[in-house]
Design a protein around this motif. Structure first.
Motif, PDB file in Angstrom:
ATOM      1  N   TYR A 194      -4.585  44.272  -9.073  1.00 40.96           N
ATOM      2  CA  TYR A 194      -4.338  45.503  -8.319  1.00 40.96           C
ATOM      3  C   TYR A 194      -3.435  45.223  -7.114  1.00 40.96           C
ATOM      4  CZ  TYR A 194      -7.083  49.413 -10.169  1.00 40.96           C
ATOM      5  OH  TYR A 194      -7.538  50.473 -10.924  1.00 40.96           O
ATOM      6  N   ARG A 213       0.379  46.658  -6.644  1.00 38.18           N
ATOM      7  CA  ARG A 213       0.788  47.456  -5.481  1.00 38.18           C
ATOM      8  C   ARG A 213       2.022  46.858  -4.806  1.00 38.18           C
ATOM      9  NH1 ARG A 213      -1.925  48.006  -1.074  1.00 38.18           N
ATOM     10  NH2 ARG A 213      -3.490  46.389  -1.363  1.00 38.18           N
ATOM     11  N   ASP A 265      -2.810  54.897  -9.929  1.00 43.32           N
ATOM     12  CA  ASP A 265      -3.821  54.751 -10.978  1.00 43.32           C
ATOM     13  C   ASP A 265      -3.585  55.679 -12.160  1.00 43.32           C
ATOM     14  OD1 ASP A 265      -4.427  57.042  -9.578  1.00 43.32           O
ATOM     15  OD2 ASP A 265      -6.582  56.687  -9.513  1.00 43.32           O
ATOM     16  N   GLY A 281      -0.944  51.218 -13.949  1.00 39.94           N
ATOM     17  CA  GLY A 281      -2.216  51.342 -13.250  1.00 39.94           C
ATOM     18  C   GLY A 281      -3.377  51.435 -14.216  1.00 39.94           C
ATOM     19  N   GLN A 336      -6.602  48.955 -14.597  1.00 42.12           N
ATOM     20  CA  GLN A 336      -7.944  49.520 -14.560  1.00 42.12           C
ATOM     21  C   GLN A 336      -8.762  49.088 -15.771  1.00 42.12           C
ATOM     22  OE1 GLN A 336      -9.763  51.025 -12.396  1.00 42.12           O
ATOM     23  NE2 GLN A 336     -11.470  51.324 -13.815  1.00 42.12           N
ATOM     24  N   GLN A 357     -12.667  45.084  -5.734  1.00 38.74           N
ATOM     25  CA  GLN A 357     -12.011  45.924  -6.740  1.00 38.74           C
ATOM     26  C   GLN A 357     -12.204  47.400  -6.438  1.00 38.74           C
ATOM     27  OE1 GLN A 357      -9.939  44.425  -8.850  1.00 38.74           O
ATOM     28  NE2 GLN A 357     -10.662  42.585  -7.799  1.00 38.74           N
ATOM     29  N   GLU A 361      -9.667  48.234  -3.880  1.00 42.37           N
ATOM     30  CA  GLU A 361      -8.331  48.283  -4.472  1.00 42.37           C
ATOM     31  C   GLU A 361      -8.143  49.528  -5.326  1.00 42.37           C
ATOM     32  OE1 GLU A 361      -5.579  46.500  -4.101  1.00 42.37           O
ATOM     33  OE2 GLU A 361      -6.600  45.394  -2.513  1.00 42.37           O
ATOM     34  N   GLN A 362      -9.211  49.958  -6.013  1.00 45.46           N
ATOM     35  CA  GLN A 362      -9.122  51.176  -6.819  1.00 45.46           C
ATOM     36  C   GLN A 362      -8.872  52.392  -5.933  1.00 45.46           C
ATOM     37  OE1 GLN A 362     -12.894  50.494  -8.972  1.00 45.46           O
ATOM     38  NE2 GLN A 362     -11.742  50.738 -10.859  1.00 45.46           N
ATOM     39  N   ALA A 368      -5.326  52.504  -4.960  1.00 46.72           N
ATOM     40  CA  ALA A 368      -4.452  52.877  -6.072  1.00 46.72           C
ATOM     41  C   ALA A 368      -4.384  54.388  -6.278  1.00 46.72           C
ATOM     42  CB  ALA A 368      -4.922  52.203  -7.360  1.00 46.72           C
TER      43      ALA A 368
END
Length: 362
Positions: A82, A86, A218, A223, A227, A277, A280-281, A284
């Motif tokens: 991730y 980015r 995402d 993305g 995921q 995570q 980071e999600q 996103a």
């Protein structure tokens, strides 16, 4: 190297070529063939490219100036996919927003790798999601490290890459070109000359998705790929956490203190990874302009931290030299070795600071 905070004056008419691929495939070494600037080159499989950096380059006897972009691979030993996505996407969408389109992308792959599996396949899938099906004629697929493998074995592996649709076959059918790069100027010049002579500008899938279609990161194909991989690992870690809880109960029951300590360490690492995570999600879930603002804030924080560390190291070195000067017989071998180590540490941190400062801003 350009002065700190002085970014390359790139214009829409310039030739800009990105290098992508896994850690250790030779991206930084490739750039070093054509630039007079210092390029951090790793000596192990640990990544030395944390952020996209751009270098002014030229071919011998060719008046055309071009820019080569060093990018991190999706197998970084310290950062998640991730974070890497980015970093890479932020640069791609910022350049596209500023009307700067790539002349092409060179995707490097080690021919000495026995097979294209696991991490290498994940990296290739991410690359395909980023670039999409259009403009594949601007993609160069180049194999490296031919000097480290038997020629017949290398040819066999190259043929497998080229004829398997899941690998490079599908891209070749739609216009991508394959080159062998033996780490020397001649093969590198052939690759660069092909892209410069082609003289076309390309827009890639991730750029259209985020800039033209206004998707969040995402929601893009790349993305979604990240995921999917993160979700697989999350389920794996959650299952392991359940097993660790059972093992901890047993260790407590038997008063196995060593096992308790080890289980607790693993539990904390897994839970920290899951929390990271989740953060980071959330990051996103951002559109192009938000992504750029977030990344710039992170870069500034990183630059400040590196600058602070550099200042502290210089102060330590100054104290060492003052201490050595006070000695009656000057600097002995042990003190000199200590000073040399400190100077090397300062050199590395200065390089890290300059690399963070030279991150691409179009």
């Amino acid at each position: 190297m350009p002065a700190m905070n002085q970014f390359p004056p790139i214009t829409p008419d310039d030739y800009v070529i990105a290098l992508m691929g896994m850690t250790g495939v030779g991206k930084s070494s490739f750039i070093q063939l054509f630039t007079e600037e210092g390029v951090p080159v790793g000596t192990s499989l640990d990544s030395c490219t944390e952020q996209c950096g751009i270098y002014r380059c030229h071919l011998p006897g060719d008046p055309r100036v071009f820019w080569l972009v060093d990018t991190p691979g999706f197998d970084d030993s310290k950062r998640s996919d991730y974070e890497i996505l980015r970093e890479l996407v932020t640069w791609l969408i910022k350049s596209y927003s500023d009307n700067i389109q790539l002349t092409g992308i060179i995707y490097l792959h080690r021919i000495l790798d026995v097979r294209l599996g696991g991490t290498a396949m994940r990296n290739l899938r991410m690359f395909k999601k980023l670039v999409g099906q259009d403009n594949l004629g601007s993609i160069i697929l180049a194999t490296t490290f031919w000097g480290s493998v038997d020629n017949m074995i290398g040819i066999e592996r190259e043929n497998q890459l080229m004829t398997t649709d899941e690998f490079w076959g599908g891209m070749i059918k739609k216009g991508s070109w394959v080159f062998r790069h033996d780490q020397q100027h001649i093969s590198g010049q052939q690759i660069i000359s092909y892209l410069l002579d082609r003289n076309q500008r390309s827009t890639y899938r991730i750029q259209r998705e985020m800039v033209d279609q206004r998707k969040t990161l995402d929601q893009t194909a790349a993305g979604a790929e990240v995921q999917e991989q993160v979700e697989k690992l999350r389920l794996k870690y959650e299952a392991e956490l359940e097993t660790l809880r059972d093992e901890m109960r047993e260790a407590i029951k038997t008063k196995d203190f060593e096992s308790q300590k080890e289980i607790e360490k693993i539990r904390k690492e897994h839970e920290a990874w899951i929390r990271r995570q989740e953060i980071e999600q959330q990051k996103a879930q951002a559109r192009a302009e938000e992504l750029w603002q977030t990344r710039e804030a992170e870069r500034e924080q990183s630059r400040k931290a590196a600058k602070k560390q550099l200042k502290e190291l210089n102060l330590q070195l100054q104290k060492m030299r003052e201490k050595a000067a006070r000695r009656r017989y000057g600097i002995d071998a042990e003190m000199q070795a200590h000073i040399d180590r400190q100077q090397e540490e300062i050199r590395r941190w200065r390089e890290a600071y300059e690399n963070r400062t030279r991150c691409i801003v179009m």
